[in-house]
Design a protein around this motif. Sequence first.
Motif, short mmCIF file in Angstrom:
data_model
loop_
_atom_site.label_atom_id
_atom_site.label_comp_id
_atom_site.label_asym_id
_atom_site.label_seq_id
_atom_site.Cartn_x
_atom_site.Cartn_y
_atom_site.Cartn_z
N GLN A 79 0.82 -1.22 0.00
CA GLN A 79 0.00 0.00 0.00
C GLN A 79 0.84 1.26 0.00
OE1 GLN A 79 -2.41 -0.75 3.49
NE2 GLN A 79 -4.14 -1.40 2.24
N CYS A 80 1.96 1.26 0.73
CA CYS A 80 2.76 2.49 0.83
C CYS A 80 3.95 2.51 -0.11
CB CYS A 80 3.20 2.73 2.27
SG CYS A 80 4.55 1.68 2.79
N SER A 81 4.28 1.37 -0.74
CA SER A 81 5.37 1.26 -1.72
C SER A 81 6.74 1.62 -1.15
CB SER A 81 5.07 2.11 -2.96
OG SER A 81 3.92 1.63 -3.60
N ALA A 82 6.94 1.39 0.14
CA ALA A 82 8.23 1.66 0.77
C ALA A 82 8.45 0.68 1.91
CB ALA A 82 8.29 3.09 1.29
N PHE A 83 9.73 0.40 2.20
CA PHE A 83 10.05 -0.48 3.33
C PHE A 83 11.48 -0.23 3.79
CE2 PHE A 83 11.12 -2.75 -0.52
CZ PHE A 83 12.27 -3.47 -0.23
N GLY A 84 11.76 -0.68 5.00
CA GLY A 84 13.11 -0.63 5.55
C GLY A 84 13.61 -2.04 5.77
N VAL A 85 14.90 -2.25 5.57
CA VAL A 85 15.54 -3.52 5.86
C VAL A 85 16.52 -3.27 7.00
CG1 VAL A 85 16.96 -5.40 4.98
CG2 VAL A 85 15.25 -4.35 3.49
N ASN A 86 16.16 -3.73 8.19
CA ASN A 86 16.97 -3.56 9.39
C ASN A 86 17.87 -4.78 9.53
OD1 ASN A 86 15.60 -1.26 11.31
ND2 ASN A 86 14.09 -2.23 9.96
N LEU A 87 19.18 -4.61 9.33
CA LEU A 87 20.14 -5.70 9.46
C LEU A 87 20.51 -5.83 10.94
CD1 LEU A 87 22.45 -4.93 6.41
CD2 LEU A 87 20.40 -6.39 6.51
N LEU A 88 20.18 -6.98 11.53
CA LEU A 88 20.34 -7.15 12.97
C LEU A 88 21.78 -7.51 13.35
CD1 LEU A 88 17.07 -9.02 13.98
CD2 LEU A 88 17.47 -6.56 13.71
N HIS A 89 22.22 -6.95 14.48
CA HIS A 89 23.53 -7.32 15.03
C HIS A 89 23.34 -8.42 16.06
CE1 HIS A 89 22.50 -4.97 18.57
NE2 HIS A 89 22.39 -3.87 17.83
N HIS A 90 24.45 -8.90 16.60
CA HIS A 90 24.44 -10.08 17.46
C HIS A 90 23.58 -9.92 18.71
CE1 HIS A 90 27.63 -7.69 19.32
NE2 HIS A 90 27.51 -8.44 20.40
N ARG A 91 23.28 -8.71 19.12
CA ARG A 91 22.41 -8.50 20.29
C ARG A 91 20.95 -8.32 19.87
NH1 ARG A 91 26.64 -5.09 21.12
NH2 ARG A 91 25.29 -3.29 20.82
N GLY A 92 20.63 -8.56 18.60
CA GLY A 92 19.27 -8.36 18.10
C GLY A 92 18.40 -9.60 18.09
N ARG A 93 18.84 -10.66 18.75
CA ARG A 93 18.07 -11.91 18.75
C ARG A 93 16.65 -11.73 19.29
NH1 ARG A 93 19.58 -17.87 21.18
NH2 ARG A 93 17.49 -18.71 20.91
N SER A 94 16.50 -10.97 20.38
CA SER A 94 15.16 -10.79 20.95
C SER A 94 14.24 -10.08 19.95
CB SER A 94 15.21 -10.06 22.29
OG SER A 94 15.75 -8.76 22.13
N ALA A 95 14.78 -9.14 19.19
CA ALA A 95 13.98 -8.47 18.15
C ALA A 95 13.61 -9.45 17.05
CB ALA A 95 14.72 -7.28 17.57
N ALA A 96 14.55 -10.31 16.65
CA ALA A 96 14.25 -11.32 15.62
C ALA A 96 13.12 -12.23 16.08
CB ALA A 96 15.50 -12.14 15.31
#
Length: 185
Positions: A79-96
Amino acid sequence: MSEPLLDSPQTSGAAPPAAPDFRSLMSTFPTGVAVVTTVDPDGRPWGMTCSSVTSITTDPPTLLVSLRHGSPTLAALQQCSAFGVNLLHHRGRSAAELFSSGDPDRFDRIAWRGGILGSPHLLDDAHAVADCRVDRTLSVGDHVVVFGEVLRIERHQPATPRPLLYGLRQYRSWSAADPFEGDTR
């Protein structure tokens, strides 16, 4: 002329592999972990964990992400034709893990802010974010492949990231001490 290593279903008469077998095969190929984010027309943030991310070309800089049909993140992205790609670092497991769950309040549980196109940047969990404009989409099986032209890259700390990896159905991080074990160069 090289010989095929394996019989293909088209030449051997065999059925294609079952989905669990294919997933098992692909789990042996470790990959980086990203969270694809977007906003809907009302400004509500959406996001999902994605390991199907790859660069396509540098001119123009373009990324590919693959999102399953029926995903609310995909619907908002289209719908909005835009997105972000957040590349996770080693402390990003909880976000994943959070963004692969069905938690409807996931953005209430993390630090984020909107990027240049409105797509959320995960401030504490991503070492870099690419803000993309949808160039085209392609429906393939139960997924939609989204090609996004990268309009901006934002790097977060740490300056030398240790990326979060996923393989063999486990999260791991790149070892900073010996990143190229077995390299014989």
